[in-house]
Scaffold this active site. Structure first.
Site: not given
Ligand SMILES: NC(=O)c1ccc[n+]([C@@H]2O[C@H](COP(=O)([O-])OP(=O)(O)OC[C@H]3O[C@@H](n4cnc5c(N)ncnc54)[C@H](O)[C@@H]3O)[C@@H](O)[C@H]2O)c1
Length: 406
Positions: A189, A193
């Site tokens: 993952y 990034k």
């Molecule tokens: N949650 C955390 O602690 C955290 C920390 C650092 C970075 N992030 C980054 O923030 C972003 C959001 O994280 P999150 O926790 O909300 O994740 P999440 O999995 O809850 O949300 C991601 C959303 O993207 C959608 N998605 C995935 N692939 C897709 C595609 N090909 N087409 C359309 N939609 C798609 C999923 O259905 C989901 O609703 C991510 O990119 C993640 O890497 C999150």
């Protein structure tokens, strides 16, 4: 401003959608709902009962009169549809959350590794490619991770994306440069990034796309001002071994009387941010786009750092929960130091929410309220980074080993 939120049905995406909508922007959600399918695959569900995205949007409209538009598009696999949508809607800003975001899920099997790379790298490239093809001068804001820097101990504060270096020329002089901080991914993952960063660098240079990359820390908490406005606007809240993030997992474990699962010695130091601040940072980044032709703007979106065992001790002290050490499923340093620069967001006016008991209690209250929905067998991490780690954490597949309960 018209804003497209890719991945707007997710944990950070949904509160961001509501916040920006409340602030008066016209928000379009683009999501393929893959995260909901992954719940089905893993046999888990959000701790909080989430309605369908259509129902969530209906409730928001009933409450505020504001129309959120939802578009079911797979950004990674439906390039032509996405490009045509973008060319027609022409948003002024695009926020890109649409990736598979769990490191343990990305390490589960060869299939999960391939899925994560295919989905994340294609999604990011398709967004950039489509922006150029549609001749769209939108500001792209991407959610990256602090994990791109890696978690080796460097006795220096991690800068915001770029590292000043001196390169010795063939003539013996030293040329000053700023380069992308060396990528050091700790999972498939995180590797995606790191690859995203290169895609951004190329498209900013070649096509003058305006791009901001937010290197986010681990998000904790669940509610924001807007998700609290109605029970049906509740945010998703993951607790399982693949998608639950460390502090949120401790709080949920404490709420249901499950020992706090510390990996290894718990000496890992990580960067954190509360969900409300995450949403605020995205809004601040939107207000401060780079100019066309400028290099990618990189912010560290994290407000504090903590050692995992200190967090476990804090939650144990607050709740009386026990701490249980588990063999670490990850291949990483047992102990690391971490100091992170976040001056840019502070300069833009971010007033960080600090980790304090009131907010931790709020999360525990949410967890207690929905404790009846928790399947305790899904709490342990069962995805090892290597065959050896898998053997160490699982006595048999799916049966994790807990030791040293204190
Ligand atoms: N949650 C955390 O602690 C955290 C920390 C650092 C970075 N992030 C980054 O923030 C972003 C959001 O994280 P999150 O926790 O909300 O994740 P999440 O999995 O809850 O949300 C991601 C959303 O993207 C959608 N998605 C995935 N692939 C897709 C595609 N090909 N087409 C359309 N939609 C798609 C999923 O259905 C989901 O609703 C991510 O990119 C993640 O890497 C999150």
């Amino acid at each position: 401003m018209k804003i497209a939120v890719l991945g707007g049905d997710g944990f950070v995406g949904w509160p961001t959608v509501l916040h920006l909508s409340q602030a008066g922007h016209e928000v379009h959600i683009v999501d393929n709902l893959s995260r909901r399918w992954i719940d089905t695959e893993l046999g888990v569900q959000s701790l909080t009962p989430m309605d369908s995205i259509q129902e969530r949007c209906r409730v928001w409209r009933e409450l505020t009169g504001i129309h959120l538009r939802f578009h079911l598009i797979d950004v990674a696999r439906e390039y032509e549809r996405f490009k045509n949508w973008l060319a027609e809607e022409r948003p002024a800003a695009i926020i890109h959350f649409a990736e598979q975001r769990a490191a343990p899920y990305s390490m589960k099997s060869d299939r999960h590794k391939s899925y994560t790379v295919d989905n994340n790298v294609s999604a990011t490239h398709n967004v950039l490619n489509a922006m150029v093809a549609a001749d769209l001068d939108a500001h792209l804001v991407h959610l990256g991770t602090m994990g791109v820097y890696g978690y080796g101990t460097v006795r220096a504060t991690i800068p915001e994306g770029y590292l000043p270096v001196g390169i010795k020329t063939d003539e013996g002089a030293v040329e000053e440069r700023e380069i992308l901080y060396p990528a050091n991914p700790g999972s498939v993952y995180h590797m995606t990034k790191c690859l995203d960063q290169l895609l951004f660098q190329f498209y900013a240079k070649n096509d003058s796309l305006r791009i901001t990359d937010l290197h986010q820390g681990i998000v904790w908490g669940t509610n924001t001002a807007e998700t609290k406005m109605h029970e049906q606007l509740i945010n998703r809240f993951d607790y399982d071994g693949d998608y639950g993030t460390v502090l949120n997992r401790f709080l949920i474990q404490a709420a249901v009387g499950y020992p706090l699962t510390v990996h290894g010695t718990g000496g890992q130091t990580r960067a954190f941010i509360h969900i409300q601040d995450s949403v605020r940072c995205i809004e601040l980044a939107l207000k401060s786009p780079p100019e066309a032709g400028e290099r990618v703007k990189i912010f560290n979106q994290a407000t504090e750092t903590h050692r995992v065992r200190d967090l476990a001790e804090l939650v144990a002290k607050m709740t009386g929960a026990k701490v249980a050490c588990q063999p670490n499923p990850r291949k990483e340093a047992d102990e690391n130091e971490l100091s992170v620069c976040n001056k840019q967001f502070l300069a833009l006016g971010l007033d960080p929410i600090r980790l304090e008991e009131g907010l931790l209690t709020e999360v525990i209250d949410v967890a207690r309220k929905y404790a009846y929905r928790i399947d305790k067998t899904r709490i342990p991490c069962v995805s090892g980074w290597t065959k050896e780690r898998n053997a160490a954490i699982n006595v048999q597949p799916g049966s994790p080993r807990l030791t040293a309960v204190s």
